[in-house]
Write a protein that holds these residues in place. Structure first.
Motif, PDB file in Angstrom:
ATOM      1  N   ILE A 193     -13.050   2.179   1.909  1.00  0.00           N
ATOM      2  CA  ILE A 193     -13.373   1.403   3.099  1.00  0.00           C
ATOM      3  C   ILE A 193     -13.285  -0.098   2.810  1.00  0.00           C
ATOM      4  N   ILE A 194     -13.745  -0.486   1.617  1.00  0.00           N
ATOM      5  CA  ILE A 194     -13.749  -1.907   1.249  1.00  0.00           C
ATOM      6  C   ILE A 194     -12.356  -2.380   0.831  1.00  0.00           C
ATOM      7  N   SER A 195     -11.659  -1.540   0.040  1.00  0.00           N
ATOM      8  CA  SER A 195     -10.418  -2.008  -0.589  1.00  0.00           C
ATOM      9  C   SER A 195      -9.176  -1.865   0.280  1.00  0.00           C
ATOM     10  N   THR A 196      -9.133  -0.870   1.176  1.00  0.00           N
ATOM     11  CA  THR A 196      -7.918  -0.639   1.966  1.00  0.00           C
ATOM     12  C   THR A 196      -7.476  -1.865   2.768  1.00  0.00           C
ATOM     13  N   PRO A 197      -8.378  -2.538   3.503  1.00  0.00           N
ATOM     14  CA  PRO A 197      -7.946  -3.744   4.235  1.00  0.00           C
ATOM     15  C   PRO A 197      -7.415  -4.843   3.317  1.00  0.00           C
ATOM     16  N   LEU A 198      -7.984  -4.934   2.113  1.00  0.00           N
ATOM     17  CA  LEU A 198      -7.528  -5.963   1.171  1.00  0.00           C
ATOM     18  C   LEU A 198      -6.103  -5.678   0.700  1.00  0.00           C
ATOM     19  N   TYR A 199      -5.835  -4.434   0.356  1.00  0.00           N
ATOM     20  CA  TYR A 199      -4.480  -4.058  -0.061  1.00  0.00           C
ATOM     21  C   TYR A 199      -3.483  -4.249   1.084  1.00  0.00           C
ATOM     22  N   LEU A 200      -3.921  -3.929   2.299  1.00  0.00           N
ATOM     23  CA  LEU A 200      -3.046  -4.060   3.461  1.00  0.00           C
ATOM     24  C   LEU A 200      -2.687  -5.524   3.696  1.00  0.00           C
ATOM     25  N   ARG A 201      -3.665  -6.395   3.544  1.00  0.00           N
ATOM     26  CA  ARG A 201      -3.441  -7.822   3.768  1.00  0.00           C
ATOM     27  C   ARG A 201      -2.473  -8.406   2.743  1.00  0.00           C
ATOM     28  N   GLU A 202      -2.521  -7.878   1.508  1.00  0.00           N
ATOM     29  CA  GLU A 202      -1.643  -8.376   0.449  1.00  0.00           C
ATOM     30  C   GLU A 202      -0.295  -7.651   0.411  1.00  0.00           C
ATOM     31  N   LYS A 203      -0.077  -6.739   1.373  1.00  0.00           N
ATOM     32  CA  LYS A 203       1.172  -5.964   1.432  1.00  0.00           C
ATOM     33  C   LYS A 203       1.391  -5.201   0.133  1.00  0.00           C
ATOM     34  N   ARG A 204       0.306  -4.640  -0.390  1.00  0.00           N
ATOM     35  CA  ARG A 204       0.360  -3.802  -1.588  1.00  0.00           C
ATOM     36  C   ARG A 204       0.027  -2.360  -1.225  1.00  0.00           C
ATOM     37  N   LEU A 205       0.374  -1.984   0.001  1.00  0.00           N
ATOM     38  CA  LEU A 205       0.077  -0.646   0.492  1.00  0.00           C
ATOM     39  C   LEU A 205       1.310  -0.113   1.216  1.00  0.00           C
ATOM     40  N   VAL A 206       1.801   1.036   0.783  1.00  0.00           N
ATOM     41  CA  VAL A 206       2.976   1.642   1.419  1.00  0.00           C
ATOM     42  C   VAL A 206       2.470   2.459   2.605  1.00  0.00           C
ATOM     43  N   VAL A 207       2.329   1.801   3.747  1.00  0.00           N
ATOM     44  CA  VAL A 207       1.659   2.410   4.908  1.00  0.00           C
ATOM     45  C   VAL A 207       2.303   3.724   5.340  1.00  0.00           C
ATOM     46  N   PRO A 208       3.642   3.815   5.523  1.00  0.00           N
ATOM     47  CA  PRO A 208       4.218   5.099   5.942  1.00  0.00           C
ATOM     48  C   PRO A 208       3.923   6.237   4.960  1.00  0.00           C
ATOM     49  N   ALA A 209       3.978   5.936   3.652  1.00  0.00           N
ATOM     50  CA  ALA A 209       3.674   6.971   2.656  1.00  0.00           C
ATOM     51  C   ALA A 209       2.203   7.366   2.732  1.00  0.00           C
ATOM     52  N   ALA A 210       1.318   6.367   2.912  1.00  0.00           N
ATOM     53  CA  ALA A 210      -0.111   6.660   3.028  1.00  0.00           C
ATOM     54  C   ALA A 210      -0.406   7.480   4.276  1.00  0.00           C
ATOM     55  N   VAL A 211       0.302   7.178   5.378  1.00  0.00           N
ATOM     56  CA  VAL A 211       0.112   7.928   6.620  1.00  0.00           C
ATOM     57  C   VAL A 211       0.527   9.383   6.437  1.00  0.00           C
ATOM     58  N   VAL A 212       1.688   9.591   5.791  1.00  0.00           N
ATOM     59  CA  VAL A 212       2.166  10.964   5.572  1.00  0.00           C
ATOM     60  C   VAL A 212       1.236  11.709   4.612  1.00  0.00           C
ATOM     61  N   LEU A 213       0.792  11.020   3.557  1.00  0.00           N
ATOM     62  CA  LEU A 213      -0.199  11.612   2.661  1.00  0.00           C
ATOM     63  C   LEU A 213      -1.463  11.987   3.433  1.00  0.00           C
ATOM     64  N   GLY A 214      -1.864  11.080   4.345  1.00  0.00           N
ATOM     65  CA  GLY A 214      -3.054  11.327   5.143  1.00  0.00           C
ATOM     66  C   GLY A 214      -2.882  12.503   6.094  1.00  0.00           C
ATOM     67  N   LEU A 215      -1.682  12.630   6.697  1.00  0.00           N
ATOM     68  CA  LEU A 215      -1.423  13.762   7.593  1.00  0.00           C
ATOM     69  C   LEU A 215      -1.482  15.079   6.826  1.00  0.00           C
ATOM     70  N   GLY A 216      -0.855  15.089   5.653  1.00  0.00           N
ATOM     71  CA  GLY A 216      -0.973  16.271   4.801  1.00  0.00           C
ATOM     72  C   GLY A 216      -2.413  16.485   4.381  1.00  0.00           C
ATOM     73  N   GLY A 217      -3.121  15.368   4.145  1.00  0.00           N
ATOM     74  CA  GLY A 217      -4.523  15.447   3.749  1.00  0.00           C
ATOM     75  C   GLY A 217      -5.405  16.036   4.836  1.00  0.00           C
ATOM     76  N   ILE A 218      -5.078  15.737   6.098  1.00  0.00           N
ATOM     77  CA  ILE A 218      -5.855  16.312   7.201  1.00  0.00           C
ATOM     78  C   ILE A 218      -5.733  17.836   7.197  1.00  0.00           C
ATOM     79  N   VAL A 219      -4.495  18.315   7.063  1.00  0.00           N
ATOM     80  CA  VAL A 219      -4.268  19.772   7.020  1.00  0.00           C
ATOM     81  C   VAL A 219      -4.979  20.378   5.809  1.00  0.00           C
ATOM     82  N   GLY A 220      -4.788  19.752   4.634  1.00  0.00           N
ATOM     83  CA  GLY A 220      -5.403  20.263   3.411  1.00  0.00           C
ATOM     84  C   GLY A 220      -6.917  20.225   3.450  1.00  0.00           C
TER      85      GLY A 220
END
Length: 318
Positions: free
Chosen positions: A66-93
């Motif tokens: 919760i604390i770190s995700t916005p920081l990584y996003l602001r620095e463009k150190r987060l692969v958002v599409p990959a994280a979204v797909v991981l998250g979608l798989g994570g929802i099912v799992g």
């Protein structure tokens, strides 16, 4: 103090101190937060309700994402599409894992040995990280990370925001086939791979009540070949999604949370997470990691074989 939902009597100071240790370790070495939270619930606090322990473990693993995700996003150190797909798989799992665990691992007799097994896996990872080869690679990663962060600060100070965007994550192709650049290098991956990985990791983490970073980080760095600059942010965002799904499903199936205990735990986690980066400069990471490897190995042995030994000899190990 008696905690009704948890079904235990524990001194709140003990809760705060243990979770301070958990927060300190997790913020210092970036691993084993969910496992140590589970050890606290099972062994230190003496909880016996497996389907209460699991979602409470995962709530505590949410603090860092919760604390770190916005920081990584602001620095463009987060692969958002990959994280979204991981998250979608994570929802099912997470839905599958929490359902199977709630149904087939409802008590400590069935849950604790499997929790011990995953503790063994993480202990093995800790021992591996103590090897000279791994440590040499990590030193290179740390130097590169510091150089990247210094470059970002330099560009910010100079007001060159466009250049920051150029060295961060930028996608040129999105869909089933994905292509992006980071730091001038090009990376490619197929969306099916992170979806399946996110589902697999979430099944395990939801079933056992842990975060899953110990599996996601090696997957992103070794199998997808992402640089460590962007691995942490990508994994924490997907953990946030899958853990929230798992917690919600446990509650939907009838599990309960002890909010009073969680309140004391969060105090300790937050203090420990603050002290970790502050005090880590005075404590060699290799010593802390070695200590943690020994502790997790002992816990794994106790949880996996404890029931067998207790049944045969009457002696309780953990």
């Amino acid at each position: 103090m008696f905690f009704h939902v948890a079904g235990v009597t524990v001194n709140p100071i003990v809760i705060v101190l243990w979770m301070l240790f958990v927060g300190f370790v997790f913020s210092t070495i970036g691993a084993a937060g969910g496992i140590l939270a589970g050890v606290g619930h099972i062994t230190i606090f003496g909880m016996k309700k497996a389907n209460v322990i699991k979602p409470m473990n995962q709530i505590l693993t949410l603090v860092s994402p919760i604390i770190s995700t916005p920081l990584y996003l602001r620095e463009k150190r987060l692969v958002v599409p990959a994280a979204v797909v991981l998250g979608l798989g994570g929802i099912v799992g997470a839905l599958i894992g929490s359902y199977l665990s709630h149904t087939y691992l409802p008590d400590m007799k069935s849950y604790q040995p499997l929790f011990g097994l995953i503790t063994f896996v993480i202990a093995g990872r800790m021992w591996y990280e103590l090897t000279p080869g791994f440590r040499d690679r990590q030193q290179k990663v740390k130097k590169a990370t510091k150089a990247f962060e210094a470059k970002v600060k330099e560009l910010k100070a100079a007001g060159k925001l466009n250049e920051i965007k150029e060295i961060g994550v930028n996608f040129s192709e999105m869909g089933m086939s994905n292509t992006f650049t980071f730091g001038g290098e090009t990376f490619r991956y197929n969306a099916l791979s992170p979806f399946l990985a996110g589902m697999f990791v979430a099944i395990i983490s939801a079933a056992l009540g842990v975060g899953g970073g110990f599996l996601l980080v090696p997957y992103l760095s070794s199998m997808l070949g992402f640089p460590m600059f962007i691995v942490a942010g990508t994994s924490t965002m997907s953990i946030l999604v899958s853990s929230l799904t798992s917690i919600g499903n446990y509650l939907r199936m009838g599990s309960h949370l002890d909010y009073a205990m969680i309140g004391f735990e969060l105090i300790g986690i937050l203090i420990g997470s603050y002290l970790g980066p502050t005090l880590s400069k005075y404590i060699k990471g290799i010593y802390l990691k070695g200590f943690l490897a020994v502790v997790l190995t002992y816990i794994g042995i106790g949880y996996v074989f404890g029931a067998i030994i207790q049944h045969a000899t009457g002696i309780k190990i953990i």
